[in-house]
Design a protein around this motif. Structure first.
Motif, mmCIF file in Angstrom:
data_model
loop_
_atom_site.group_PDB
_atom_site.id
_atom_site.type_symbol
_atom_site.label_atom_id
_atom_site.label_comp_id
_atom_site.label_asym_id
_atom_site.label_seq_id
_atom_site.Cartn_x
_atom_site.Cartn_y
_atom_site.Cartn_z
ATOM 1 N N CYS A 1 0.851 -1.188 0.000
ATOM 2 C CA CYS A 1 0.000 0.000 0.000
ATOM 3 C C CYS A 1 0.888 1.241 0.000
ATOM 4 O O CYS A 1 1.807 1.351 0.803
ATOM 5 N N CYS B 1 0.097 3.186 3.742
ATOM 6 C CA CYS B 1 0.511 2.636 5.032
ATOM 7 C C CYS B 1 1.593 1.576 4.911
ATOM 8 O O CYS B 1 2.162 1.142 5.912
ATOM 9 N N CYS C 1 -4.315 -0.250 0.148
ATOM 10 C CA CYS C 1 -5.036 -1.365 0.755
ATOM 11 C C CYS C 1 -6.496 -0.939 0.968
ATOM 12 O O CYS C 1 -6.825 0.242 0.840
ATOM 13 N N CYS D 1 -6.979 1.944 3.571
ATOM 14 C CA CYS D 1 -6.573 3.274 3.114
ATOM 15 C C CYS D 1 -7.458 3.761 1.964
ATOM 16 O O CYS D 1 -7.776 4.948 1.889
#
Ligand SMILES: [Zn+2]
Ligand SMILES: [Zn+2]
Length: 242
Positions: free
Chosen positions: A17, A20, A38, A41
């Motif tokens: 991701c 994050c 992801c 997020c």
């Protein structure tokens, strides 16, 4: 259909991701954002909702009542017709814009572009020409691309209107607004733009930028577009500071 090699790909090159750093499952259904982020997020988005200022688009914090002009827009009309943004400048969109601009990941337009396109369709369907907030050629040379121009392309394509590429230009090199206070931003962009060619007379111009912070840049652009005869100047950004 599931790519039979995706298991292998995930094992060899796990997709991370961009926000994050967590794992992204290559095999899940691909929708907006899921290529880069992801699930958690990708859902960390904050649409701007009514009640908001009918001019600058700032949402009112108390969350009740109708849309109306805010105090600032009433006391000092900004020169553009209206400004709207798709989402608040926080969470994943903020991260995406940083990656796009400063880490120069052009592919991020696949995530941000559709947000600009949706905003154009929702807020300014009657615009008849699009333009991007220009970069000075020195900054353009350094960054390699004008992030706002790519976003304007998505918006123009969605409304099926022409994109004016170089009618609006930046004639003075300015310090990055991000380093400056609100009053300094105003001063910094004064006289920085000009309309050189480009037929904006009598047009409803969709002016596209990535982020609306204090609005100093787009107010200054609106001023020269109006001077060049634009009937309306609509400001569309992907995100807005709130
Ligand atoms: Zn994430
Ligand atoms: Zn306002």
């Amino acid at each position: 259909m599931m790519n039979p090699f995706s298991f292998l790909l995930d094992a060899l090159y796990p997709r991370r991701c961009r926000c994050c750093g967590g794992p992204v499952d290559r095999r899940r259904k691909v929708d907006i954002g899921s290529k880069f982020f992801c699930d958690k997020c990708a859902s960390d988005m904050h649409p701007i909702e009514s009640p908001l200022c009918t001019v600058c688009g700032v949402p009112f914090p108390d969350g009740s009542g109708d849309d109306h002009p805010c105090f600032e827009c009433l006391s000092q009309p900004p020169g553009y017709t209206a400004a709207r943004a798709a989402v608040e400048y926080k969470g994943t969109v903020r991260e995406a814009i940083h990656i796009y601009k400063y880490r120069r990941l052009r592919a991020m337009q696949e995530f941000l572009g559709p947000l600009a396109a949706g905003g154009a369709r929702d807020f300014f369907p009657d615009a008849d020409v699009a333009a991007a907030v220009p970069l000075h050629r020195r900054r353009l040379a350094r960054r390699g691309f004008n992030q706002s121009l790519f976003l304007a392309k998505y918006a123009a394509r969605t409304l099926d209107i022409p994109l004016n590429l170089d009618g609006l230009s930046r004639i003075r090199y300015t310090r990055p607004q991000v380093e400056l206070s609100s009053a300094e931003r105003e001063e910094n962009v004064k006289g920085a733009f000009a309309v050189e060619g480009g037929d904006f007379a009598g047009r409803r111009v969709l002016l596209v930028d990535d982020v609306y912070t204090t609005g100093a840049t787009v107010r200054e652009c609106a001023k020269v577009l109006k001077k060049a005869g634009a009937e309306k100047v609509y400001v569309l950004t992907v995100a807005r500071a709130t």
